[in-house]
Design a protein around this motif. Structure first.
Motif, PDB file in Angstrom:
ATOM      1  N   GLN A 267       7.059  19.466  25.335  1.00 36.73           N
ATOM      2  CA  GLN A 267       5.643  19.792  25.508  1.00 36.73           C
ATOM      3  C   GLN A 267       5.418  21.232  25.954  1.00 36.73           C
ATOM      4  OE1 GLN A 267       4.126  16.826  28.203  1.00 36.73           O
ATOM      5  NE2 GLN A 267       4.301  15.187  26.698  1.00 36.73           N
TER       6      GLN A 267
ATOM      7  N   GLN B   6      10.921  14.609  26.416  1.00 39.34           N
ATOM      8  CA  GLN B   6       9.488  14.625  26.110  1.00 39.34           C
ATOM      9  C   GLN B   6       8.775  15.744  26.856  1.00 39.34           C
ATOM     10  OE1 GLN B   6       8.635  10.549  27.186  1.00 39.34           O
ATOM     11  NE2 GLN B   6       8.759   9.851  25.054  1.00 39.34           N
ATOM     12  N   GLN B   7       9.101  15.908  28.132  1.00 42.31           N
ATOM     13  CA  GLN B   7       8.442  16.958  28.919  1.00 42.31           C
ATOM     14  C   GLN B   7       8.866  18.356  28.484  1.00 42.31           C
ATOM     15  OE1 GLN B   7       7.914  16.272  33.174  1.00 42.31           O
ATOM     16  NE2 GLN B   7       8.538  14.136  32.863  1.00 42.31           N
TER      17      GLN B   7
END
Length: 122
Positions: free
Chosen positions: A70, A66-67
């Motif tokens: 981003q 997820q990071q």
């Protein structure tokens, strides 16, 4: 220079097998011991692909994906989950986070290379 692949796993043995398998196939390998280490290294250098475990201390594989997704430029980077987990709900969570594929441990080196070559040719 070959494509750069970051391997993220808290097991020294798994990292060694991944490193040897990928390096022998012409890839440059960057190793990280967990998700936090991976994010730190990714802030300093770029890679073409990520192979990550799911269950790790500090930051697990789902949070890592997820990071990474981003950050600008990582939207389409191939990310493979390499884990002992095989439950459909775990795979679904990985896919939702942005995993490109899933390989269950134990794995055969040729199986790993087939997936890596498909999504990130050397």
């Amino acid at each position: 220079m070959g494509k750069r692949v970051m391997t993220v796993d808290d097991s020294v043995t798994v990292r060694q097998v991944l490193h040897m398998t990928l390096e022998n196939a012409g890839y440059d390998v960057v190793e990280a011991v967990d998700g936090a280490d991976a994010l730190e290294k990714l802030s300093e250098e770029s890679v073409d692909m990520l192979v990550t475990d799911l269950n790790m201390p500090n930051i697990d594989g789902i949070d890592l994906i997820q990071q990474v997704r981003q950050k600008p430029g990582n939207r389409f980077m191939p990310i493979i989950m390499l884990t002992t987990e095989s439950q459909p709900e775990k795979k679904s969570a990985g896919k939702t986070a942005g995993a490109s594929g899933w390989i269950t441990k134990p794995f055969r080196p040729e199986q790993l290379l087939a997936v890596v070559r498909m999504v990130c040719p050397a």
